[in-house]
Motif scaffolding. Sequence first.
Motif, short mmCIF file in Angstrom:
data_model
loop_
_atom_site.label_atom_id
_atom_site.label_comp_id
_atom_site.label_asym_id
_atom_site.label_seq_id
_atom_site.Cartn_x
_atom_site.Cartn_y
_atom_site.Cartn_z
N ARG A 30 15.12 -19.14 -32.00
CA ARG A 30 14.87 -17.93 -31.01
C ARG A 30 15.71 -16.75 -31.33
N TYR A 31 15.25 -15.59 -31.32
CA TYR A 31 15.78 -14.38 -31.68
C TYR A 31 15.62 -13.31 -30.55
N GLU A 32 16.64 -12.58 -30.56
CA GLU A 32 16.57 -11.51 -29.48
C GLU A 32 17.13 -10.21 -30.10
N GLY A 33 16.54 -9.24 -29.89
CA GLY A 33 16.95 -7.75 -30.42
C GLY A 33 17.24 -6.70 -29.41
N LYS A 34 17.96 -5.60 -29.91
CA LYS A 34 18.26 -4.60 -29.14
C LYS A 34 17.21 -3.41 -29.28
N SER A 40 20.26 -9.24 -31.73
CA SER A 40 21.66 -9.43 -30.86
C SER A 40 21.93 -11.08 -30.56
N PHE A 41 21.10 -11.72 -30.92
CA PHE A 41 21.05 -13.29 -30.71
C PHE A 41 20.33 -13.89 -31.61
N LYS A 42 20.72 -15.16 -32.30
CA LYS A 42 19.95 -15.94 -32.87
C LYS A 42 20.44 -17.23 -32.64
N SER A 43 19.56 -18.26 -32.12
CA SER A 43 19.81 -19.27 -31.61
C SER A 43 20.74 -20.42 -32.27
N VAL A 45 23.11 -19.26 -34.40
CA VAL A 45 24.25 -18.59 -34.70
C VAL A 45 24.87 -18.33 -33.55
N GLY A 46 24.27 -17.70 -32.47
CA GLY A 46 24.76 -17.32 -31.33
C GLY A 46 24.66 -15.67 -31.37
N ALA A 47 25.66 -14.96 -30.33
CA ALA A 47 25.43 -13.67 -30.33
C ALA A 47 25.95 -12.88 -31.64
N LEU A 48 25.19 -11.72 -31.66
CA LEU A 48 25.80 -10.92 -33.02
C LEU A 48 26.33 -9.42 -32.38
N SER A 49 27.20 -9.06 -32.93
CA SER A 49 27.94 -7.70 -32.45
C SER A 49 27.83 -6.69 -33.48
N TYR A 50 27.83 -5.53 -33.34
CA TYR A 50 27.77 -4.35 -33.96
C TYR A 50 28.71 -3.50 -33.87
N ASP A 51 30.09 -3.64 -33.99
CA ASP A 51 31.39 -2.93 -33.17
C ASP A 51 31.97 -2.00 -34.19
N PRO A 53 31.54 1.68 -35.98
CA PRO A 53 30.91 2.94 -35.71
C PRO A 53 30.58 3.62 -37.03
N LEU A 54 31.10 3.26 -37.99
CA LEU A 54 30.95 3.77 -39.15
C LEU A 54 29.59 3.09 -39.78
N HIS A 55 29.36 1.82 -39.47
CA HIS A 55 28.24 0.89 -39.74
C HIS A 55 27.44 0.65 -38.59
N PRO A 56 26.81 1.29 -38.13
CA PRO A 56 26.04 0.83 -36.75
C PRO A 56 24.96 -0.36 -36.75
N HIS A 57 24.58 -0.46 -37.96
CA HIS A 57 23.69 -1.67 -38.29
C HIS A 57 24.21 -2.84 -38.84
N ALA A 58 25.54 -2.91 -39.05
CA ALA A 58 26.10 -3.81 -39.84
C ALA A 58 26.82 -4.89 -38.82
N VAL A 59 26.54 -6.14 -39.10
CA VAL A 59 27.14 -7.08 -38.07
C VAL A 59 28.58 -7.16 -38.11
N THR A 60 29.47 -7.11 -37.05
CA THR A 60 30.84 -7.22 -37.15
C THR A 60 31.28 -8.79 -36.74
N SER A 61 30.18 -9.34 -35.87
CA SER A 61 30.57 -10.78 -35.51
C SER A 61 29.29 -11.39 -35.42
N ALA A 62 29.08 -12.82 -35.75
CA ALA A 62 27.94 -13.41 -35.31
C ALA A 62 28.43 -14.99 -35.02
N GLY A 63 28.31 -15.28 -33.75
CA GLY A 63 28.65 -16.64 -33.35
C GLY A 63 30.30 -16.68 -33.57
#
Length: 128
Positions: A30-34, A40-43, A45-51, A53-63
């Motif tokens: 299952r996948y969820e998007g913003k 934002s979520f991949k079943s 992996v878990g939650a994905l964060s994009y924290d 600010p210099l790379h707003p579409h780069a994942v900073t955490s995944a699970g």
Amino acid sequence: MTEWRYDALERLTCAYFSDTESATAPCDLRYEGKPNGNLSFKSDVGALSYDDPLHPHAVTSAGTDSFSYDREPDDALGRVTARTEAGMSFRDVLARDIRDVRQIVGPKYDKGLRDLLQVYRQNSRTHG
């Protein structure tokens, strides 16, 4: 056979394994998007964060994994400079990945692996 479902904006929401298409089959993945298009979520992996600010579409955490990227203003490539995987340091992840590659391909790519280690060492001195 893998079947897919999408939301109204044509973003992937579900993958399931079946011989026939079904609107009610349970999702194997299952996948969820913003709204901005970031996942934002991949079943699996878990939650994905994009924290970053210099790379707003780069994942900073995944699970349980975390990532950081180049900060140099002249380097807009956004290359990953650090990765922590389930509590492992970037160095340990890199060493494990290199060991795994060597087990698969043997010494054929040793020069490339040495080059990769050199890049890591340079990034460690300049970013860390």
